[in-house]
Design a protein around this motif. Structure first.
Motif, PDB file in Angstrom:
ATOM      1  N   ASN A 164       8.077 -15.293  71.638  1.00 27.25           N
ATOM      2  CA  ASN A 164       6.706 -15.260  70.932  1.00 27.25           C
ATOM      3  C   ASN A 164       6.651 -15.034  69.404  1.00 27.25           C
ATOM      4  O   ASN A 164       7.416 -14.351  68.797  1.00 27.25           O
ATOM      5  CB  ASN A 164       6.323 -13.706  71.643  1.00 27.25           C
ATOM      6  CG  ASN A 164       4.791 -13.607  71.317  1.00 27.25           C
ATOM      7  OD1 ASN A 164       4.074 -14.043  72.323  1.00 27.25           O
ATOM      8  ND2 ASN A 164       4.254 -12.665  70.736  1.00 27.25           N
TER       9      ASN A 164
ATOM     10  N   MET B 280       7.933  -6.721  72.544  1.00 27.10           N
ATOM     11  CA  MET B 280       9.143  -6.733  71.478  1.00 27.10           C
ATOM     12  C   MET B 280      10.355  -6.145  72.150  1.00 27.10           C
ATOM     13  O   MET B 280      11.427  -6.332  71.839  1.00 27.10           O
ATOM     14  CB  MET B 280       8.599  -6.007  70.358  1.00 27.10           C
ATOM     15  CG  MET B 280       7.795  -6.636  69.231  1.00 27.10           C
ATOM     16  SD  MET B 280       7.831  -6.132  67.680  1.00 27.10           S
ATOM     17  CE  MET B 280       6.189  -6.539  67.056  1.00 27.10           C
TER      18      MET B 280
ATOM     19  N   ILE C 161      11.926 -12.940  69.488  1.00 30.96           N
ATOM     20  CA  ILE C 161      10.658 -12.716  68.811  1.00 30.96           C
ATOM     21  C   ILE C 161      10.730 -13.595  67.530  1.00 30.96           C
ATOM     22  O   ILE C 161      11.663 -13.490  66.776  1.00 30.96           O
ATOM     23  CB  ILE C 161      10.623 -11.167  68.426  1.00 30.96           C
ATOM     24  CG1 ILE C 161      10.681 -10.263  69.641  1.00 30.96           C
ATOM     25  CG2 ILE C 161       9.380 -11.151  67.568  1.00 30.96           C
ATOM     26  CD1 ILE C 161       9.341 -10.436  70.596  1.00 30.96           C
TER      27      ILE C 161
ATOM     28  N   THR D 108      12.122  -2.754  66.792  1.00 29.50           N
ATOM     29  CA  THR D 108      12.544  -4.022  67.548  1.00 29.50           C
ATOM     30  C   THR D 108      14.230  -4.135  66.994  1.00 29.50           C
ATOM     31  O   THR D 108      14.480  -4.071  66.089  1.00 29.50           O
ATOM     32  CB  THR D 108      11.896  -5.190  66.958  1.00 29.50           C
ATOM     33  OG1 THR D 108      10.495  -4.780  67.065  1.00 29.50           O
ATOM     34  CG2 THR D 108      12.185  -6.355  67.992  1.00 29.50           C
TER      35      THR D 108
END
Ligand code: UDP
Length: 467
Positions: free
Chosen positions: A145, A176, A182, A199
């Motif tokens: 993402n 996350m 990510i 994260t």
């Protein structure tokens, strides 16, 4: 069960096919107004560059107009598929999360009917990220993402004026902490993800946005002004972008008023062009409520400062012409309060025009202060005016920044960015299927790694506002 090496053999022979989710940012939509901005450009350019590396890309957006086709081609191996998710008409971005379950359903139906085998899904922003998470779970494939903005940081800058709902941050946290990778678009964003969202650093890869160096090329200022029918003796400060509060256009207007005070004799030839937004349609139904509000606020500021003779709102500028606008300007101003990455500084530098920008987010990475542009504190109109004036009156400094900027943006070509993305995709797929094979070999069907899922997954509430 297949032995592990055989699973790799299967992955390698599969078509390199990725599904990119970008519900609100159709890459083929006209850019500049409402929420049509950086994410649309990012997906379009990335998709084209990935095609050159042999990736087949399907970009999934939401059908929002009866005038567009269900499927449209972007390039030989890339297409846009517009899914049914909510009414086939304009919906403000703040209301779109409600329709994401339907988006996921439509995607899975299309994928099944067309027997499409994706190696992975690439989500964007938070609500398409949520859809990527749900779909990847169903298909048993990995997902990555890209966060184009972060809710917490945005809120810290905008406070009460932030239209995003509180659910946004919980959704971002859910994405996350899921089993995925990510993408942060700058080292600054990476730090914020670790510091503000907790994260796991191992999950984050920094891959910036890019610039199309064929489209944005250094062009002589006089030629650009001739193309645009601008008078050659003007002093031009340019803003390019959406009309949104976080973009800090109010700071630019105050800086222009200050500039007129600093250089009163030059006032008749001073111009501040604002490219973006939809001034002609500002009373139309298809305008983002936040854009309309900001548009009206800015008109009030122009009146109050008495700078109507200098400022021109141009509306959205076609991408084919944009490089001439940058090249025609003496300086491009990026006065954002928050800018996670910012494509505009790169486009301006590639077109040969130095940038004066806020010292925020990824701009601190793309612009080297004093070398390839100037950075000043966000909201400090006097400092902006001073730097703009300096560039308008010091040809040597202007030339130096121009040359350094042209050199610096070469790092950010889309081909370069797509190389990094392709490496990440391959790494993610191999890692995921390796773990899957390993778990199967140990009699456990489900792949679980990295982090635990949050206790309570987020689902859209009907009518819940998001943004
Ligand atoms: N843009 C455009 N025409 C306009 C105004 C903006 O094509 O009239 C494009 C601009 O060239 C850039 C994008 O919109 O590629 C804005 O991206 P940026 O990352 O600067 O801001 P975001 O929209 O992501 O907040």
């Amino acid at each position: 069960m297949l032995p592990i090496p055989n699973i790799f053999a299967i992955i390698i022979t599969m078509i390199k096919r990725v599904a990119i989710f970008t519900d609100h940012a159709d890459p083929l939509a006209p850019i500049g107004a409402g929420y049509m901005g950086g994410e649309n450009v990012y997906v379009l350019e990335l998709t084209r560059a990935l095609s050159r590396l042999g990736w087949h890309t399907d970009v999934y957006t939401r059908a929002s107009s009866l005038k567009t086709t269900h499927i449209a081609k972007v390039s030989q191996d890339a297409r846009v598929i517009r899914l049914k998710a909510g009414p086939v008409s304009f919906v403000p971005r703040d209301k779109l999360f409600t329709y994401m379950p339907e988006y996921v359903e439509s995607f899975l139906k299309f994928q099944k009917e067309n027997k499409l085998e994706y190696l992975l899904i690439h989500g964007n922003y938070y609500f398409s990220g949520w859809a990527a998470l749900q779909s990847a779970k169903v298909l048993g494939i990995p997902f990555v993402n890209t966060f184009h903005t972060l809710g917490i940081v945005r809120h810290n800058f905008l406070k009460d004026t932030d239209p995003s709902p509180h659910e946004r941050i919980a959704i971002e946290k859910e994405i996350m902490t899921a089993d995925n990778r990510i993408i942060a678009t700058s080292p600054q964003m990476r730090d914020e993800m670790i510091r503000l969202y907790g994260t796991n650093p191992k999950k984050i890869t920094v891959i910036p946005g890019g610039v199309n160096l064929n489209r944005f090329q250094p062009t002589p200022q006089l030629l650009a002004r001739r193309v645009l029918h601008f008078s050659i003796n003007r002093l031009i400060a340019l803003y390019v972008g959406r009309i949104e509060r976080r973009k800090g256009i109010d700071t630019l207007l105050e800086a222009v008023a200050e500039l007129a005070r600093l250089m009163p004799d030059k006032r008749p030839i001073m111009r501040c062009y604002i490219a973006g937004g939809n001034p002609k349609g500002h009373k139309s139904k298809v305008m983002e409520p936040s854009e309309l509000k900001e548009w009206e606020r800015l008109q009030g500021i122009v009146d109050k400062l008495g700078i109507k003779d200098i400022v021109r709102f141009l509306g959205g500028i076609n991408r084919e012409l944009l490089t001439f606008y940058y090249a025609a300007a003496d300086v491009t101003v990026v006065p954002s309060y928050y800018e996670p990455f910012g494509l505009v500084p790169l486009e301006s530098m590639a077109s040969g025009t130095p940038v004066v920008a806020s010292r925020v987010g990824g701009i601190q990475w793309t612009i080297r202060d004093g070398k390839s542009g100037y950075l000043v504190e966000p909201g400090n109109a006097k400092a902006f005016a001073e730097r703009i004036r300096y560039l308008m009156t010091h040809a040597t400094a202007h030339k130096l920044l121009r040359e350094n900027g042209i050199e610096r943006v070469k790092l950010f070509s889309w081909d370069n960015i797509a190389d990094q993305m392709s490496d990440l995709y391959q790494d993610v797929v191999i890692d995921y299927f390796y773990r899957k094979a390993f778990h199967l070999a140990n009699g456990n069907g489900e792949v679980k790694v990295h982090n635990k899922s949050p206790e309570k997954p987020i689902t859209p509430q009907h009518g819940a506002a998001t943004g």
